[in-house]
Design a protein around this motif. Structure first.
Motif, PDB file in Angstrom:
ATOM      1  N   PRO A  84      -0.949  -0.666  -7.541  1.00 46.93           N
ATOM      2  CA  PRO A  84      -0.485  -1.108  -6.226  1.00 46.93           C
ATOM      3  C   PRO A  84      -1.500  -0.726  -5.153  1.00 46.93           C
ATOM      4  O   PRO A  84      -2.101   0.352  -5.217  1.00 46.93           O
ATOM      5  CB  PRO A  84       0.840  -0.359  -6.061  1.00 46.93           C
ATOM      6  N   TYR A 125      -1.603   0.450  -2.245  1.00 46.76           N
ATOM      7  CA  TYR A 125      -1.563   1.736  -1.544  1.00 46.76           C
ATOM      8  C   TYR A 125      -2.075   2.860  -2.443  1.00 46.76           C
ATOM      9  O   TYR A 125      -2.630   3.858  -1.952  1.00 46.76           O
ATOM     10  CB  TYR A 125      -0.150   2.032  -1.032  1.00 46.76           C
ATOM     11  N   THR A 135      -1.981  -6.363 -16.981  1.00 45.62           N
ATOM     12  CA  THR A 135      -1.467  -7.036 -15.780  1.00 45.62           C
ATOM     13  C   THR A 135      -0.898  -8.402 -16.121  1.00 45.62           C
ATOM     14  O   THR A 135       0.122  -8.822 -15.548  1.00 45.62           O
ATOM     15  CB  THR A 135      -2.586  -7.174 -14.729  1.00 45.62           C
ATOM     16  N   CYS A 141       2.797  -9.793 -15.447  1.00 42.83           N
ATOM     17  CA  CYS A 141       3.029 -11.101 -14.809  1.00 42.83           C
ATOM     18  C   CYS A 141       4.034 -11.930 -15.614  1.00 42.83           C
ATOM     19  O   CYS A 141       4.925 -12.571 -15.046  1.00 42.83           O
ATOM     20  CB  CYS A 141       1.724 -11.876 -14.677  1.00 42.83           C
ATOM     21  N   ASP A 171       7.440 -10.546 -15.100  1.00 49.68           N
ATOM     22  CA  ASP A 171       7.900 -10.919 -13.760  1.00 49.68           C
ATOM     23  C   ASP A 171       8.348 -12.376 -13.733  1.00 49.68           C
ATOM     24  O   ASP A 171       9.370 -12.720 -13.114  1.00 49.68           O
ATOM     25  CB  ASP A 171       6.774 -10.696 -12.748  1.00 49.68           C
ATOM     26  N   THR A 198       2.700 -12.506  -7.747  1.00 53.81           N
ATOM     27  CA  THR A 198       1.955 -11.707  -6.779  1.00 53.81           C
ATOM     28  C   THR A 198       1.886 -10.248  -7.207  1.00 53.81           C
ATOM     29  O   THR A 198       0.868  -9.580  -7.020  1.00 53.81           O
ATOM     30  CB  THR A 198       2.603 -11.796  -5.384  1.00 53.81           C
ATOM     31  N   LEU A 199       2.987  -9.753  -7.800  1.00 49.83           N
ATOM     32  CA  LEU A 199       3.111  -8.346  -8.184  1.00 49.83           C
ATOM     33  C   LEU A 199       2.866  -7.448  -6.974  1.00 49.83           C
ATOM     34  O   LEU A 199       3.443  -7.654  -5.921  1.00 49.83           O
ATOM     35  CB  LEU A 199       2.145  -8.013  -9.330  1.00 49.83           C
ATOM     36  N   TYR A 200       1.960  -6.477  -7.114  1.00 47.49           N
ATOM     37  CA  TYR A 200       1.688  -5.514  -6.049  1.00 47.49           C
ATOM     38  C   TYR A 200       0.296  -5.750  -5.443  1.00 47.49           C
ATOM     39  O   TYR A 200      -0.370  -4.818  -5.009  1.00 47.49           O
ATOM     40  CB  TYR A 200       1.780  -4.088  -6.603  1.00 47.49           C
ATOM     41  N   PHE A 201      -0.124  -7.020  -5.410  1.00 48.47           N
ATOM     42  CA  PHE A 201      -1.439  -7.365  -4.864  1.00 48.47           C
ATOM     43  C   PHE A 201      -1.340  -8.031  -3.496  1.00 48.47           C
ATOM     44  O   PHE A 201      -2.297  -8.616  -3.021  1.00 48.47           O
ATOM     45  CB  PHE A 201      -2.191  -8.273  -5.848  1.00 48.47           C
ATOM     46  N   LEU A 202      -0.178  -7.980  -2.880  1.00 45.22           N
ATOM     47  CA  LEU A 202       0.101  -8.484  -1.537  1.00 45.22           C
ATOM     48  C   LEU A 202       0.062 -10.001  -1.456  1.00 45.22           C
ATOM     49  O   LEU A 202       0.909 -10.618  -0.816  1.00 45.22           O
ATOM     50  CB  LEU A 202      -0.873  -7.882  -0.509  1.00 45.22           C
ATOM     51  N   GLN A 207      -8.298  -4.203  -3.066  1.00 43.91           N
ATOM     52  CA  GLN A 207      -8.452  -4.257  -4.519  1.00 43.91           C
ATOM     53  C   GLN A 207      -9.612  -5.164  -4.934  1.00 43.91           C
ATOM     54  O   GLN A 207     -10.454  -4.770  -5.747  1.00 43.91           O
ATOM     55  CB  GLN A 207      -7.145  -4.733  -5.159  1.00 43.91           C
TER      56      GLN A 207
END
Length: 383
Positions: free
Chosen positions: A29, A31, A121, A125, A128, A145-149, A361
């Motif tokens: 993620p 952050y 990943t 996906c 998800d 999108t996952l945690y890639f904004l 990222q």
């Protein structure tokens, strides 16, 4: 003479762990990626390696660019842009550190980790996708999108891993099947993001890689494969997600570009208004499309950095790519320079419609790959 270079003496175990952690953090993620980046900066300062990092290589121009864009952002009350300037210099600092202390072993380990993380990943996906389709039953087009904004950021991560797999096939032939399989799995992940342009990015990157390494037969096969794919899509356009929305996407781009041109004219093209100028000014234009940047490599530098800032960062990249081209022309044993040039071509082509590299990222991924030129620089010094 090359054999006399002992790369083990150029790094420590702590350096290696930090660099590999940076490679892994790309797939965390965002952050957490930022947290690892901060830890890396603290490590570099604590180990008193700043002087090593900023020696030569035009890094002073990158620092001047950062100070300039930070000041311009503050003067225009673009506080998000000013914060991005700090993030930019952090990426440049980590990239310069990695370039100084990277070894072939660490670089290849790092790329192997990205391939492994790309597969993991993709699995996430798929989970998800199944969760959205079977449990949430959400209507409409699914975009992972996952945690890639942003799904386009994730698509670019997958595209870069696929190009890395191409590099691995060329320079690590004993494991070609493994890397072909990894590329295919990551292509599934890229498909789930719903990005249309990612396939152009993959094609350009792989084609450039084959061209720079003079693999003409493989390049011809790639063109044949791409041509076949275009014919299949022409006959069955539904195979590519969101292709029916291409007109809407194009119209949105035109709106963004028009507003950006108005902003450049209003603020004069000499100074810019700091990173993410479009995000800063879009509220002043009722007709604007809400997004973070101008979606154009041709407009973004002038809008955000102005002519002065663009010249400052351009000088840094001229220094850098002059060295990359020199290394590429000098020897062919290592393929870091070919990989860097291939990734660059992919970035520039995709950047005509979207600036996916302007994120922590993706930006860190590119910085780490670009740092690989440090290996060939050391080899040239020994030779």
């Amino acid at each position: 003479m090359i054999k006399s270079l002992d790369f083990k003496k150029l790094t420590t175990l702590s350096d290696e762990k930090l660099i590999l952690a940076l490679f892994i953090s790309i797939f965390l993620p965002f952050y957490l990626t930022a947290a690892v980046l901060l830890i890396a900066i603290i490590y570099i300062i604590k180990q008193r390696k700043l002087s090593d990092v900023f020696e030569k290589n035009g890094n002073a121009w990158a620092m001047a660019f950062t100070i300039y864009t930070f000041a311009v952002g503050l003067l225009n009350l673009n506080f998000v842009g000013a914060a991005c300037s700090i993030g930019f210099i952090a990426l440049m600092l980590v990239g310069a550190f990695t370039r100084k202390f990277i070894t072939p072993n660490i670089f290849e380990k790092g790329l192997n980790l990205t391939c492994l993380c790309g597969v993991i990943t993709t699995v996430i996906c798929l989970l998800d996708f199944l969760y959205n389709e079977l449990i949430l039953n959400h209507p409409g087009v699914y975009r992972c999108t996952l945690y890639f904004l942003n799904s386009n950021y994730l698509a670019t991560i997958f595209a870069t891993v696929i190009i890395v797999c191409g590099y691995k096939v060329l320079y690590h032939k004993g494991r070609a099947i493994t890397y072909y399989s990894t590329a295919l799995i990551c292509a599934v992940g890229a498909y789930l993001t719903g990005s249309m342009f990612v396939w152009v990015e993959v094609f350009i990157g792989c084609a450039a890689l084959l061209a720079f390494t003079r693999r003409h037969q493989m390049l011809s096969a790639l063109f044949l494969l791409a041509g076949t794919g275009i014919i299949v899509l022409y006959c069955m356009p539904g195979l590519l997600p969101r292709i029916q929305d291409s007109n809407i996407t194009t119209d949105n781009r035109v709106i963004i570009w028009t507003v950006t041109l108005k902003a450049i004219k209003a603020a004069t093209p000499f100074f810019g208004q700091g990173f993410l100028t479009y995000f800063h000014i879009q509220g002043n234009y009722p007709e604007s499309y809400p997004t973070a940047h101008s979606h154009s490599i041709f407009l973004e530098p002038i809008a955000s950095f102005g002519i002065i800032g663009t010249v400052l960062i351009a000088v840094f990249f001229i220094y850098y790519y002059k060295k990359v081209i020199t290394c590429r022309n000098a020897q062919n044993k290592f393929g870091m320079s070919a990989l860097i040039l291939a990734i660059t071509c992919a970035i520039l082509v995709h950047a005509t419609t979207d600036l996916t590299f302007m994120w922590i990222q993706t930006g860190l991924f590119y910085c780490l790959i670009m740092s690989g030129i440090g290996i060939e620089e050391k080899l040239l010094k020994i030779e």
